[in-house]
Design a protein around this motif. Structure first.
Motif, PDB file in Angstrom:
ATOM      1  N   HIS A   3       2.692  -1.941  21.183  1.00 47.82           N
ATOM      2  CA  HIS A   3       3.158  -0.788  20.427  1.00 47.82           C
ATOM      3  C   HIS A   3       4.517  -1.059  19.777  1.00 47.82           C
ATOM      4  CE1 HIS A   3      -0.148   1.659  21.756  1.00 47.82           C
ATOM      5  NE2 HIS A   3       0.090   1.326  23.023  1.00 47.82           N
ATOM      6  N   GLU A   4       5.382  -1.770  20.500  1.00 46.47           N
ATOM      7  CA  GLU A   4       6.695  -2.085  19.950  1.00 46.47           C
ATOM      8  C   GLU A   4       6.576  -3.036  18.759  1.00 46.47           C
ATOM      9  OE1 GLU A   4       9.259  -3.534  22.998  1.00 46.47           O
ATOM     10  OE2 GLU A   4       8.846  -1.846  24.312  1.00 46.47           O
ATOM     11  N   ALA A   5       5.708  -4.024  18.858  1.00 46.24           N
ATOM     12  CA  ALA A   5       5.507  -4.963  17.756  1.00 46.24           C
ATOM     13  C   ALA A   5       4.946  -4.236  16.535  1.00 46.24           C
ATOM     14  CB  ALA A   5       4.582  -6.096  18.183  1.00 46.24           C
ATOM     15  N   ARG A   6       3.981  -3.363  16.779  1.00 37.45           N
ATOM     16  CA  ARG A   6       3.374  -2.589  15.687  1.00 37.45           C
ATOM     17  C   ARG A   6       4.409  -1.668  15.035  1.00 37.45           C
ATOM     18  NH1 ARG A   6      -0.017  -2.618  11.782  1.00 37.45           N
ATOM     19  NH2 ARG A   6      -1.072  -0.661  11.416  1.00 37.45           N
ATOM     20  N   LYS A   7       5.260  -1.069  15.854  1.00 41.44           N
ATOM     21  CA  LYS A   7       6.298  -0.168  15.367  1.00 41.44           C
ATOM     22  C   LYS A   7       7.304  -0.926  14.491  1.00 41.44           C
ATOM     23  CE  LYS A   7       9.501   3.266  17.179  1.00 41.44           C
ATOM     24  NZ  LYS A   7      10.072   3.831  18.398  1.00 41.44           N
ATOM     25  N   SER A   8       7.747  -2.111  14.927  1.00 43.27           N
ATOM     26  CA  SER A   8       8.698  -2.898  14.138  1.00 43.27           C
ATOM     27  C   SER A   8       8.049  -3.422  12.854  1.00 43.27           C
ATOM     28  CB  SER A   8       9.265  -4.046  14.968  1.00 43.27           C
ATOM     29  OG  SER A   8       8.267  -4.983  15.268  1.00 43.27           O
ATOM     30  N   GLU A   9       6.749  -3.743  12.930  1.00 49.20           N
ATOM     31  CA  GLU A   9       6.034  -4.201  11.733  1.00 49.20           C
ATOM     32  C   GLU A   9       5.960  -3.083  10.692  1.00 49.20           C
ATOM     33  OE1 GLU A   9       1.687  -6.013  10.476  1.00 49.20           O
ATOM     34  OE2 GLU A   9       2.232  -5.869  12.590  1.00 49.20           O
ATOM     35  N   ARG A  10       5.683  -1.869  11.130  1.00 49.28           N
ATOM     36  CA  ARG A  10       5.648  -0.721  10.212  1.00 49.28           C
ATOM     37  C   ARG A  10       7.019  -0.487   9.587  1.00 49.28           C
ATOM     38  NH1 ARG A  10       2.585   3.481  13.932  1.00 49.28           N
ATOM     39  NH2 ARG A  10       0.495   2.624  13.782  1.00 49.28           N
ATOM     40  N   LYS A  11       8.040  -0.643  10.407  1.00 53.38           N
ATOM     41  CA  LYS A  11       9.405  -0.455   9.902  1.00 53.38           C
ATOM     42  C   LYS A  11       9.725  -1.476   8.804  1.00 53.38           C
ATOM     43  CE  LYS A  11      13.864   0.629  11.874  1.00 53.38           C
ATOM     44  NZ  LYS A  11      14.660   0.627  13.090  1.00 53.38           N
ATOM     45  N   VAL A  12       9.333  -2.732   9.015  1.00 57.15           N
ATOM     46  CA  VAL A  12       9.563  -3.783   8.018  1.00 57.15           C
ATOM     47  C   VAL A  12       8.787  -3.477   6.744  1.00 57.15           C
ATOM     48  CG1 VAL A  12       9.156  -6.226   7.503  1.00 57.15           C
ATOM     49  CG2 VAL A  12      10.150  -5.567   9.695  1.00 57.15           C
ATOM     50  N   HIS A  13       7.524  -3.059   6.892  1.00 64.50           N
ATOM     51  CA  HIS A  13       6.714  -2.734   5.714  1.00 64.50           C
ATOM     52  C   HIS A  13       7.296  -1.546   4.954  1.00 64.50           C
ATOM     53  CE1 HIS A  13       3.430  -5.578   5.915  1.00 64.50           C
ATOM     54  NE2 HIS A  13       3.335  -5.387   7.237  1.00 64.50           N
ATOM     55  N   ASP A  14       7.791  -0.556   5.678  1.00 65.54           N
ATOM     56  CA  ASP A  14       8.416   0.594   5.029  1.00 65.54           C
ATOM     57  C   ASP A  14       9.657   0.176   4.246  1.00 65.54           C
ATOM     58  OD1 ASP A  14       6.467   2.262   6.009  1.00 65.54           O
ATOM     59  OD2 ASP A  14       7.687   3.012   7.696  1.00 65.54           O
ATOM     60  N   LEU A  15      10.455  -0.706   4.838  1.00 70.11           N
ATOM     61  CA  LEU A  15      11.634  -1.207   4.136  1.00 70.11           C
ATOM     62  C   LEU A  15      11.239  -1.986   2.887  1.00 70.11           C
ATOM     63  CD1 LEU A  15      13.866  -2.390   7.125  1.00 70.11           C
ATOM     64  CD2 LEU A  15      14.281  -0.456   5.597  1.00 70.11           C
ATOM     65  N   MET A  16      10.195  -2.815   2.983  1.00 69.37           N
ATOM     66  CA  MET A  16       9.739  -3.591   1.825  1.00 69.37           C
ATOM     67  C   MET A  16       9.217  -2.667   0.727  1.00 69.37           C
ATOM     68  SD  MET A  16       7.974  -6.847   3.792  1.00 69.37           S
ATOM     69  CE  MET A  16       6.821  -7.101   2.503  1.00 69.37           C
ATOM     70  N   ASP A  17       8.460  -1.645   1.100  1.00 68.44           N
ATOM     71  CA  ASP A  17       7.946  -0.694   0.116  1.00 68.44           C
ATOM     72  C   ASP A  17       9.085   0.058  -0.563  1.00 68.44           C
ATOM     73  OD1 ASP A  17       5.324  -1.385   0.570  1.00 68.44           O
ATOM     74  OD2 ASP A  17       4.940   0.248   2.007  1.00 68.44           O
ATOM     75  N   ALA A  18      10.066   0.465   0.215  1.00 67.50           N
ATOM     76  CA  ALA A  18      11.210   1.179  -0.351  1.00 67.50           C
ATOM     77  C   ALA A  18      11.967   0.284  -1.324  1.00 67.50           C
ATOM     78  CB  ALA A  18      12.138   1.660   0.763  1.00 67.50           C
ATOM     79  N   ALA A  19      12.147  -0.982  -0.975  1.00 69.44           N
ATOM     80  CA  ALA A  19      12.847  -1.919  -1.856  1.00 69.44           C
ATOM     81  C   ALA A  19      12.058  -2.140  -3.142  1.00 69.44           C
ATOM     82  CB  ALA A  19      13.089  -3.246  -1.141  1.00 69.44           C
ATOM     83  N   ARG A  20      10.717  -2.251  -3.023  1.00 70.54           N
ATOM     84  CA  ARG A  20       9.871  -2.447  -4.203  1.00 70.54           C
ATOM     85  C   ARG A  20       9.946  -1.233  -5.125  1.00 70.54           C
ATOM     86  NH1 ARG A  20       5.038  -0.696  -4.616  1.00 70.54           N
ATOM     87  NH2 ARG A  20       4.610  -0.688  -2.388  1.00 70.54           N
ATOM     88  N   LYS A  21       9.859  -0.039  -4.562  1.00 66.74           N
ATOM     89  CA  LYS A  21       9.935   1.182  -5.368  1.00 66.74           C
ATOM     90  C   LYS A  21      11.307   1.320  -6.026  1.00 66.74           C
ATOM     91  CE  LYS A  21       6.534   3.755  -2.710  1.00 66.74           C
ATOM     92  NZ  LYS A  21       6.294   4.869  -1.783  1.00 66.74           N
ATOM     93  N   ARG A  22      12.354   0.963  -5.296  1.00 71.60           N
ATOM     94  CA  ARG A  22      13.704   1.016  -5.855  1.00 71.60           C
ATOM     95  C   ARG A  22      13.833   0.052  -7.023  1.00 71.60           C
ATOM     96  NH1 ARG A  22      15.998   1.134  -1.185  1.00 71.60           N
ATOM     97  NH2 ARG A  22      16.310  -1.090  -1.007  1.00 71.60           N
ATOM     98  N   ALA A  23      13.269  -1.151  -6.882  1.00 72.25           N
ATOM     99  CA  ALA A  23      13.326  -2.140  -7.964  1.00 72.25           C
ATOM    100  C   ALA A  23      12.549  -1.656  -9.184  1.00 72.25           C
ATOM    101  CB  ALA A  23      12.769  -3.480  -7.472  1.00 72.25           C
TER     102      ALA A  23
END
Length: 134
Positions: A3-23
Motif C-alpha cells: 500500500h505504501e509503494a502504491r501510495k508513493s507511486e500515485r503521488k509521483v504520477h500526480d506530480l508528473m501530471d501536474a507538471a505536464r499540465k503546468r507546462a
C-alpha cells in the motif's frame, strides 16, 4: 508495504501530471504573448490642462535658462541637463578612412580570396545547397 509503494507511486504520477499540465498552460500563455505584436500595443492617456506662459516661452527661446558647461562659455547647456554631471564631452571622430597602400590592398584581396575559395570550389563541383552566390 504494498500500500505504501502504491501510495508513493500515485503521488509521483500526480506530480508528473501536474507538471505536464503546468507546462501546457505555460506554452499556451507564451504562444498568446508571442502573437502579433501590434495586438499587444496599449495606448494610455490622461487629461491635462495647458497653461499659456508667454514669458517662460520667450525665456526658453532666448536661451536665458542655459548655463556654461564646465566653465566654457561657448558650450551652453540647460541647468537640468544630465551632461552637467560629466567632466568632459568627448569630441566626435570625423576621421575619414585613411588611404590604403598598394600592399595593403593586395593583402586584403588575397585574404578575401582565401575566405571564399572553398565556397567557389564547392560551387564549381555542383554543390549548390550550401550557399547561393549572386
Amino acid at each position: 508495504m504494498w500500500h505504501e509503494a502504491r501510495k508513493s507511486e500515485r503521488k509521483v504520477h500526480d506530480l508528473m501530471d501536474a507538471a505536464r499540465k503546468r507546462a501546457q498552460r505555460r506554452a499556451v500563455f507564451l504562444a498568446k504573448r508571442r502573437g502579433d505584436p501590434q495586438q499587444s500595443i496599449q495606448v494610455i492617456g490622461s487629461r491635462c490642462r495647458m497653461y499659456r506662459d508667454d514669458g517662460l516661452y520667450q525665456a526658453t527661446q532666448d536661451q536665458q535658462g542655459l548655463i556654461p558647461w564646465n566653465g566654457k562659455e561657448d558650450i551652453l547647456i540647460d541647468r537640468f541637463d544630465g551632461r552637467a554631471l560629466l567632466d568632459f564631452i568627448r569630441e566626435p571622430r570625423h576621421g575619414r578612412a585613411k588611404e590604403k597602400s598598394e600592399e595593403e590592398e593586395e593583402l586584403e584581396e588575397f585574404v578575401n580570396f582565401e575566405r571564399y575559395r572553398d565556397l567557389i570550389k564547392h560551387r564549381r563541383r555542383g554543390c549548390r545547397y550550401f550557399f547561393e552566390l549572386d
